[in-house]
Design an enzyme around this catalytic site. Structure first.
Site, PDB file in Angstrom:
ATOM      1  CG  HIS A 227      24.628  81.783  -3.984  1.00  0.00           C
ATOM      2  ND1 HIS A 227      23.899  82.298  -2.942  1.00  0.00           N
ATOM      3  CD2 HIS A 227      25.097  80.599  -3.538  1.00  0.00           C
ATOM      4  CE1 HIS A 227      23.929  81.471  -1.919  1.00  0.00           C
ATOM      5  NE2 HIS A 227      24.653  80.418  -2.256  1.00  0.00           N
TER       6      HIS A 227
ATOM      7  CG  HIS B 292      28.039  76.683  -2.050  1.00  0.00           C
ATOM      8  ND1 HIS B 292      28.277  77.117  -0.765  1.00  0.00           N
ATOM      9  CD2 HIS B 292      26.787  77.101  -2.355  1.00  0.00           C
ATOM     10  CE1 HIS B 292      27.206  77.760  -0.314  1.00  0.00           C
ATOM     11  NE2 HIS B 292      26.284  77.766  -1.265  1.00  0.00           N
TER      12      HIS B 292
ATOM     13  NE  ARG C 212      30.297  72.122  -1.075  1.00  0.00           N
ATOM     14  CZ  ARG C 212      29.286  72.736  -0.494  1.00  0.00           C
ATOM     15  NH1 ARG C 212      29.468  73.841   0.200  1.00  0.00           N
ATOM     16  NH2 ARG C 212      28.062  72.251  -0.603  1.00  0.00           N
TER      17      ARG C 212
ATOM     18  CE  LYS D 194      24.663  83.596   1.999  1.00  0.00           C
ATOM     19  NZ  LYS D 194      24.804  82.355   1.275  1.00  0.00           N
TER      20      LYS D 194
ATOM     21  CG  HIS E  34      20.646  81.026   3.736  1.00  0.00           C
ATOM     22  ND1 HIS E  34      21.083  79.972   2.966  1.00  0.00           N
ATOM     23  CD2 HIS E  34      19.447  80.638   4.239  1.00  0.00           C
ATOM     24  CE1 HIS E  34      20.191  78.993   3.006  1.00  0.00           C
ATOM     25  NE2 HIS E  34      19.182  79.370   3.776  1.00  0.00           N
TER      26      HIS E  34
ATOM     27  CG  HIS F 172      19.458  80.867  -1.962  1.00  0.00           C
ATOM     28  ND1 HIS F 172      18.723  81.218  -0.862  1.00  0.00           N
ATOM     29  CD2 HIS F 172      20.690  80.551  -1.489  1.00  0.00           C
ATOM     30  CE1 HIS F 172      19.478  81.130   0.210  1.00  0.00           C
ATOM     31  NE2 HIS F 172      20.681  80.717  -0.146  1.00  0.00           N
TER      32      HIS F 172
ATOM     33  CG  ASP G 229      22.688  77.774  -3.235  1.00  0.00           C
ATOM     34  OD1 ASP G 229      23.847  77.643  -2.798  1.00  0.00           O
ATOM     35  OD2 ASP G 229      21.673  77.570  -2.547  1.00  0.00           O
TER      36      ASP G 229
ATOM     37  CG  HIS H  86      26.513  68.327  -0.116  1.00  0.00           C
ATOM     38  ND1 HIS H  86      27.020  68.622   1.125  1.00  0.00           N
ATOM     39  CD2 HIS H  86      25.743  69.383  -0.466  1.00  0.00           C
ATOM     40  CE1 HIS H  86      26.564  69.798   1.515  1.00  0.00           C
ATOM     41  NE2 HIS H  86      25.788  70.289   0.576  1.00  0.00           N
TER      42      HIS H  86
HETATM   43  C1  NCD Z   1      24.531  75.103   0.609  1.00  0.00           C
HETATM   44  C2  NCD Z   1      25.761  74.257   0.830  1.00  0.00           C
HETATM   45  O1  NCD Z   1      25.706  73.040   0.680  1.00  0.00           O
HETATM   46  O2  NCD Z   1      26.839  74.814   1.133  1.00  0.00           O
HETATM   47  N1  NCD Z   1      23.369  74.266   0.628  1.00  0.00           N
HETATM   48  C3  NCD Z   1      22.147  74.542   0.101  1.00  0.00           C
HETATM   49  O3  NCD Z   1      21.250  73.744   0.299  1.00  0.00           O
HETATM   50  N2  NCD Z   1      21.928  75.607  -0.620  1.00  0.00           N
HETATM   51  C4  NCD Z   1      24.478  76.185   1.617  1.00  0.00           C
HETATM   52  C5  NCD Z   1      23.498  77.263   1.293  1.00  0.00           C
HETATM   53  O4  NCD Z   1      23.722  78.082   0.418  1.00  0.00           O
HETATM   54  O5  NCD Z   1      22.454  77.305   1.955  1.00  0.00           O
HETATM   55 ZN    ZN Z   2      24.502  78.697  -1.181  1.00  0.00          ZN
END
Ligand code: NCD
Ligand code: ZN
Length: 328
Positions: free
Chosen positions: A12, A14, A16, A94, A131, A165, A237, A241
């Site tokens: 899992h 991210h 971007r 997802k 989720h 998660h 996860d 940011h």
């Molecule tokens: C994730 C994100 O920033 O894309 N944020 C998080 O708090 N885990 C999105 C997600 O998986 O919930």
């Molecule tokens: Zn996530």
């Protein structure tokens, strides 16, 4: 000396897009042979064409590093023809309940609406990643979702459902209640609690969805991971940011740089269970085809970077006793 892991995989992740993708991806590709890439971009990844485009962008950012992006689609009302055509491009679909986390505004409002899609997925053997949170009180959102998981698992007994998660004892218990329920666990839910977010100074770099929970919940996660449970898989996860976004309240922990060094500390030499959690369980459950890759972790002091591009990593600036061999 050191530990060698065979084909670790992050179930899992991210990544971007654009500059941030280029900044963060080396931290994952150095430690893993592959990762399940989340589709919550703006706009979401919800067609075969978008999957292809995003995968190409990721592959370009990889710069030749052996790392397989396992792509996902954002849940919507797909037709049989679409999913049949796109099956080979994706690992899973997802499901985000609408508005529950970052970029999930286009998520699902009523579960019944997607029952036809779930039927198609069951037939085409496409796993469902979820989720699992309601829009209730923040500490109870995941526990409140437990009956929904159970209903989904019973209504679609041949659909593999990945509870993403997981952060509570109730969801750990669900693993025994339906054979088709699997779980991913993050590094931060395994090692930290709500105290790390708000117990001392407010720390936005520990703030994520689902929110970190109680010591009792963490203990349940630690026990199930240490038991080597075959349905439990590592999914970071890791969710970068930019600092500005974090200060405006964005949820997500950028853990990628510290994952294997911290898990090495957690497993304290139990390499067999470590290997199961970060690789074999996922490879066996989902017959993953990953590039041959061994990742070495050595006992050598290493300082976590203060910033990666515009993103502050988990434990920024801390000295850790383990590092990835050849890591920056
Ligand atoms: C994730 C994100 O920033 O894309 N944020 C998080 O708090 N885990 C999105 C997600 O998986 O919930
Ligand atoms: Zn996530």
């Amino acid at each position: 000396m050191g530990i060698v892991l065979d084909r670790p995989v992050d179930m899992h992740l991210h990544l971007r897009q654009g500059e941030m993708l280029k900044d963060v991806i080396p931290w994952s590709s150095r430690q893993f042979a592959g990762g399940v890439v989340m589709p919550n971009l703006t706009p979401p990844v919800d067609s075969g064409e978008k999957v292809d485009k995003y995968r190409e962008e990721i592959e370009e950012a990889l710069n030749g590093e052996a790392f397989k992006p396992l792509m996902t689609l954002f849940m919507r009302n797909y037709t049989y023809r679409e999913l049949k055509e796109w099956r080979s491009k994706i690992f899973s679909i997802k499901l985000y309940p609408a508005g529950i986390t970052t970029n999930s505004e286009a998520g699902v409002k009523k579960l019944e609406e997607i029952y036809p899609v779930l039927e198609i997925m069951e037939e085409l053997k496409i796993p469902l990643s979820v989720h699992g949170e309601t829009n209730g009180f923040v500490m109870e959102r995941e526990r409140e979702f437990a009956p929904i998981y159970l209903k989904l698992a019973k209504d679609f007994p041949n659909l593999p459902i990945i509870m993403e998660h997981i952060s509570t004892i109730e969801l750990v218990d669900l693993l025994e209640k339906a054979p088709n329920l699997y779980a991913t666990i993050t590094l931060h839910h395994l090692l930290f609690t709500l105290d790390d977010v708000v117990g001392g100074k407010l720390n936005p770099h520990f703030f994520c969805k689902p929110i970190l929970k109680t010591p009792k919940d963490r203990e349940a996660l630690q026990n199930v991971v240490k038991s080597g449970h075959p349905k439990v898989m590592f999914g970071s996860d890791s969710a970068p940011h930019p600092l500005g976004g974090k200060l405006r309240g964005s949820a997500g922990v950028f853990s990628a740089p510290v994952i294997l060094p911290l898990l090495t500390l957690f497993f304290r030499g139990d390499v067999a269970t470590f290997q199961k959690f970060v690789s074999s369980n996922a490879r066996e459950n989902f017959k993953l085809n990953l590039p041959t890759k061994k990742v070495k972790i050595v006992e050598e002091q290493w300082q976590v970077p203060y910033i990666v591009g515009e993103v502050i990593p988990l434990l920024a600036g801390k000295i850790l006793p383990f590092r990835i061999k050849n890591s920056k």
